[in-house]
Design a protein around this motif. Structure first.
Motif, mmCIF file in Angstrom:
data_model
loop_
_atom_site.group_PDB
_atom_site.id
_atom_site.type_symbol
_atom_site.label_atom_id
_atom_site.label_comp_id
_atom_site.label_asym_id
_atom_site.label_seq_id
_atom_site.Cartn_x
_atom_site.Cartn_y
_atom_site.Cartn_z
ATOM 1 N N ASP A 6 0.863 -1.183 0.000
ATOM 2 C CA ASP A 6 0.000 0.000 0.000
ATOM 3 C C ASP A 6 0.899 1.231 0.000
ATOM 4 O O ASP A 6 1.675 1.437 0.938
ATOM 5 N N ARG A 8 1.130 5.485 -0.453
ATOM 6 C CA ARG A 8 0.368 6.736 -0.435
ATOM 7 C C ARG A 8 1.326 7.923 -0.471
ATOM 8 O O ARG A 8 2.225 8.018 0.352
ATOM 9 N N ASP A 9 1.120 8.780 -1.459
ATOM 10 C CA ASP A 9 1.843 10.050 -1.577
ATOM 11 C C ASP A 9 3.362 9.852 -1.619
ATOM 12 O O ASP A 9 4.116 10.523 -0.919
ATOM 13 N N ASP A 14 -0.100 8.754 -5.891
ATOM 14 C CA ASP A 14 -0.926 9.361 -4.844
ATOM 15 C C ASP A 14 -1.506 8.284 -3.926
ATOM 16 O O ASP A 14 -1.438 8.392 -2.708
ATOM 17 N N GLN A 15 -2.085 7.236 -4.491
ATOM 18 C CA GLN A 15 -2.603 6.131 -3.692
ATOM 19 C C GLN A 15 -2.617 4.878 -4.544
ATOM 20 O O GLN A 15 -3.121 4.877 -5.667
ATOM 21 N N GLU A 17 -2.838 0.430 -4.087
ATOM 22 C CA GLU A 17 -2.926 -0.793 -3.299
ATOM 23 C C GLU A 17 -2.718 -1.983 -4.221
ATOM 24 O O GLU A 17 -3.456 -2.139 -5.199
#
Length: 550
Positions: A6, A8-9, A14-15, A17
């Motif tokens: 996972d 994020r940023d 940006d995101q 999974e």
């Protein structure tokens, strides 16, 4: 096995999974789409040192979480236990990078250091590429790779135990030799000092006793005359005589005094008794004050001798006895040194024999395994279109240590008749990749798999049948385990059990990267793109389907 990732940023993600699977996981995409960012992010959560700036533009912090499945016998359990972290059948790593550069990590929801992350990563992930300096390019790792192939854990344990025993025996012998040398250097002093102390034989508390006696004798002459005069005043010519006369006179008058003299007579009788006690005490004092001048001289001589030795050896007078005992013990060490040293030498020789025996057994096992590894590598290199290359495991003598006394180096000759040399000087980038892949296949065949292996464009520079052979070996490595491969080769991608495409997306304000899982039809399209470029033809689709079915 790596289960999920996972992100994020981080950089241009940006995101994202991702859920990975057992077997061969393939990541493809155009150059610059962001495939390396996935590896950077995975390396970040594993504590590897990489890029300094990872946080996505405009974000306050970047975060990566990775989860792993851990079987009961996985070595990560040992790392967790030693670090005091909770274990279980699932391992969750989370790491945050703030905009100001601070990095914070958690392992199973407990704060952890980067050092712990790196220790865990060594048990979880192997990352390999064309410039893999942790693998074949690092000669210091060649012996470990041979040992892994040979499966010599028992022999290594025996050598390590024997080395520990030999090191202890050597240190004990060296320490004893040093102590004996130090004592021998001061032998003359020790024997002289012990002789002086034995001759004087000072006792605890003797200095205080001698000092008191000396002061008493020195003062005796000053007080003896007064004490003698006091004795005379108390005697027959003084108080005793006068009180005796008074007592006699009163007794003569008592019969006619009608009892008036009874009480005075009783008082005089008591006074005479006390006077007798005083006379005896004075006489005892006179006796004590009477001494032979030679006695004073002898007392002073011994007192000064004791104090002189105490100053000489920088100890208190009462400590001369224990000090003498210490010197005698050091002399005893010297006197018994030959026997003690002989015992230590025999113990060291026995430990050396044991170490030699186990080291030779380990050498024999390594030599046998080296021959098998060379043959196995030859079998693996032929399908990789390197049938004319010669891989050889060279063993030479090395300084003895806890892992034996063998130096191991992998050498290659890529052309017939050419002299063999180090891999990093002989093999090209593509050749090195194939050597590495062949080595990994050999290690896996020896039952030494277990970690998730990641290959970053290991197929660069090869194509056609060679790329197909690379893909088949990657698939073989993934059988029963997990392999992630970043590839530009359609032959490799076609053999994947699970396929993701890395895409870069742009809008008016930002560029982002994402990863898309591909179904069967989408895989055909992606592999056709890899075969033909941006324009995907029917022929390219047919070729892609043929590769996937082969």
């Amino acid at each position: 096995m790596l289960r999920t990732l996972d992100i994020r940023d981080m950089l241009i993600i940006d995101q994202l999974e991702l859920t990975f699977q057992p077997g061969l996981n393939v990541l493809t995409g155009e150059t610059g789409a962001g495939k390396s960012i996935l590896l950077d992010s995975l390396g970040f959560v594993l504590g590897w040192r990489g890029r300094a700036e990872l946080v996505r533009q405009g974000a306050e912090q970047g975060e990566v979480t990775a989860s792993f499945d851990l079987p009961p016998d996985h070595p990560a359990h040992t790392v967790l236990s030693e670090a005091g972290l909770p274990g279980g059948d699932e391992l969750i790593l989370r790491r945050v990078n703030s905009r100001d550069g601070r990095k914070t990590a958690w392992v199973n929801d407990r704060r952890a250091s980067g050092e712990v992350l790196r220790a865990l990563s060594d048990t979880l992930i192997e990352l390999h590429g064309q410039h893999d300096d942790r693998g074949l390019l690092n000669p210091r790792g060649h012996r470990q790779m041979l040992d892994t192939y040979a499966g010599v854990d028992a022999e290594l344990s025996a050598v390590r135990a024997a080395w520990t025993s030999l090191s202890r025996a050597t240190k004990a012998r060296e320490a004893a030799t040093l102590r004996i040398a130090e004592v021998r250097a001061e032998e003359e002093y020790l024997r002289h000092a012990v002789g002086e102390l034995d001759k004087l034989d000072p006792q605890a508390g003797e200095e205080a006793t001698l000092d008191a006696a000396r002061r008493t004798m020195q003062a005796a002459e000053k007080i003896k005359t007064d004490v003698a005069r006091a004795g005379e005043a108390l005697g027959l010519q003084g108080a005793e005589g006068m009180m005796s006369d008074a007592n006699r006179w009163l007794i003569g008058a008592a019969d006619r005094a009608e009892g008036r003299l009874d009480e005075p007579l009783s008082a005089i009788e008591r006074a005479l008794l006390e006077l007798d006690l005083a006379q005896r005490g004075v006489q005892d004092a006179l006796d004590a004050l009477t001494f032979d001048p030679a006695e004073l001289e002898a007392t002073e001589e011994r007192l000064f001798a004791i104090r002189g030795l105490a100053r000489k050896h920088d100890v208190l007078a009462d400590e001369l006895g224990p000090f003498a005992d210490d010197l005698r013990a050091r002399l005893a060490l010297l006197d018994d040194s030959e026997k003690d040293l002989d015992d230590l030498l025999r113990a060291e020789r026995a430990a050396q024999v044991t170490y030699d025996s186990h080291a030779e057994a380990l050498r024999a096992a390594r030599a046998a395994a080296a021959g098998r590894l060379d043959a196995a590598m030859a079998s693996e290199l032929a399908p990789l279109k390197m049938e004319r290359a010669v891989f050889r495991t060279d063993m030479t003598d090395a300084p003895a240590g806890p892992e034996g006394r063998d130096a191991v180096a992998f050498t290659v000759a890529t052309n017939p008749g050419a002299p063999p040399g180090p891999l990093n000087k002989i093999a090209s980038g593509g050749e090195l990749s194939r050597f590495l892949l062949a080595m990994k296949v050999c290690l896996a065949q020896a039952g030494q798999g277990g970690v998730t292996m990641i290959f970053d464009e290991i197929d660069r520079g090869v194509g056609g049948a060679t790329a197909d052979a690379v893909g088949r070996r990657l698939a073989a490595l993934a059988d029963g385990g997990q392999v992630l491969v970043v590839t530009h080769s359609p032959q490799v991608a076609a053999l994947g059990g699970h396929h993701w495409r890395v895409e870069k997306r742009q809008d008016a304000t930002e560029t982002t990267s994402t990863v898309v899982p591909l179904g069967a039809d989408e895989r055909v399209t992606e592999i056709a793109r890899m075969l033909s470029g941006d324009t995907i033809t029917d022929a390219a689709r047919a070729a892609a389907m043929a590769l996937m079915d082969s």
